[in-house]
Scaffold this active site. Sequence first.
Site, PDB file in Angstrom:
ATOM      1  N   ASP A 288      47.923 -69.446 -36.697  1.00  0.00           N
ATOM      2  CA  ASP A 288      47.465 -68.826 -35.443  1.00  0.00           C
ATOM      3  C   ASP A 288      46.927 -67.441 -35.731  1.00  0.00           C
ATOM      4  OD1 ASP A 288      46.989 -68.282 -32.813  1.00  0.00           O
ATOM      5  OD2 ASP A 288      49.070 -67.978 -32.268  1.00  0.00           O
ATOM      6  N   GLU A 322      42.765 -62.260 -28.705  1.00  0.00           N
ATOM      7  CA  GLU A 322      43.190 -63.396 -27.876  1.00  0.00           C
ATOM      8  C   GLU A 322      44.652 -63.240 -27.466  1.00  0.00           C
ATOM      9  OE1 GLU A 322      45.024 -67.220 -26.885  1.00  0.00           O
ATOM     10  OE2 GLU A 322      45.487 -65.987 -28.619  1.00  0.00           O
ATOM     11  N   HIS A 420      53.667 -67.583 -33.700  1.00  0.00           N
ATOM     12  CA  HIS A 420      54.115 -66.222 -33.354  1.00  0.00           C
ATOM     13  C   HIS A 420      55.418 -65.799 -34.053  1.00  0.00           C
ATOM     14  CE1 HIS A 420      51.782 -66.507 -29.258  1.00  0.00           C
ATOM     15  NE2 HIS A 420      51.029 -66.751 -30.305  1.00  0.00           N
TER      16      HIS A 420
HETATM   17 ZN   LIG Z   1      46.102 -68.411 -31.172  1.00  0.00          ZN
END
Ligand SMILES: [Zn+2]
Length: 453
Positions: A288, A322, A420
């Site tokens: 991510d 984002e 995350h």
């Molecule tokens: Zn992302």
Amino acid sequence: MKKYFIYLLFFSFSAFSQESDSVVIKKIFDAVLSKGEAYKTLTYLTKSIGPRLSGSDGAAKAVQYTKKTMEGYQFDKVFLQDVMVPHWVRGKKEEAYIESGKQKIKVPIVALGGSVATPIAGIKAEIIEVKSFEELKTLGTEKVKGKIVLFNRPMDATKTNTFAAYAGANNQRGGGASEAAKYGAVGAIVRSLTTLQDDNPHTGGMRYATGVPMIPTAAISTNGANLLSKILQENPKTQFYFKQNCETLPDAPSHNVVGEIKGSEKPDEIIVVGGHLDSWDLAEGAQDDGAGCVQSIEVLRVLKALGIKPKRTIRAVMFMNEENGLRGGTKYADLAKQNNEKHIAAIESDNGGFTPRGFGMVGTDAQIAKITVYKKLLAEYGLNEIGRGSGGADIGPLGQQGTLLIGFKPDSQRYFDFHHAQTDKLEAVNERELNLGAASMAALIYLIDKYGL
Ligand SMILES: [Zn+2]
């Protein structure tokens, strides 16, 4: 007779065209799988640059690095778009413990992005567990005032699409603090959004509602949440302590990074492929969304390397911010409108670099029908799920301009193991899976470019 002849001609033409498409698509997959460069780019982005939260040095380095990488591939144009971004910093490592009777048990927490700090000495208060905002409302001010609220609704393990499970639990992270503050809570602790049971807390964005006090909020690991819940059942007077000194600094200048191959016949029609360059601060941001960025660059690289000259303009876009603001995606769409650009389609890869399953789309029935037809060419590469779905956060704002929004859909089972958390490192990405994703998007872009929308 004549009619039959025309039919034959048409049939053979379309059969020929199909065959040549399948040959080109095979060439794309072969080239990426045997000589792909996405993993090399991801290695630098994660190991030499690392975390890239908006406003950080890492984010600034990533802008320069991806720009230089695309310039090195000699795309027709590589440029930056200026964008101001939120600048939140975590500060010192957080501390937390559960206190029940005489026992004190340390538990792992991380401040949620956007949260305020606790007082310097930390906060200690009784903690009360809820699974939903409704339950919190039922408890009301009488039961909640002066306490810390534990939001402990897990992601639903029975959902085979983990993004659906995530969607069913993430209001706790995004809005839990303000909901709790409405009833006088002094802090909010949120169960990490992961399907794993482990000791890694997962951060993520949160927002304060206006008109209620801004109370500090943090994510606790799933093991920590389970333990806390168990202790609370034995002793409802259990206290919780946490300390964090995160802070929101003034907005910082940053950039979207854009690489472009100019269309030979319809340069004014633009097709975008992108991911977001920022990541959370705890990890290398490999899944991510380093994966989506390097795949997007790879799409343009492989088209160029194979000598495929697109009719339309193809852009790789590394969106900034984002994770905690979407300023990059918003700015990109604003500039597209301002410059009268016509974006016919935008693909986003922000669901990880796992084995491809298909594409989800947001658009008109006619647009979606046109893409769904390509399933017969793409299914042999595992791209079976092609149809209406969701696009992506960064490309979302382009939707108002009639752009077909396409979300790349890899397998979702392991994404939230890393999402995350500090475990989102290069080692979480498999090179072949990453390459398959890049090739899948390159193949779809080849078809969209050739046949239009
Ligand atoms: Zn992302």
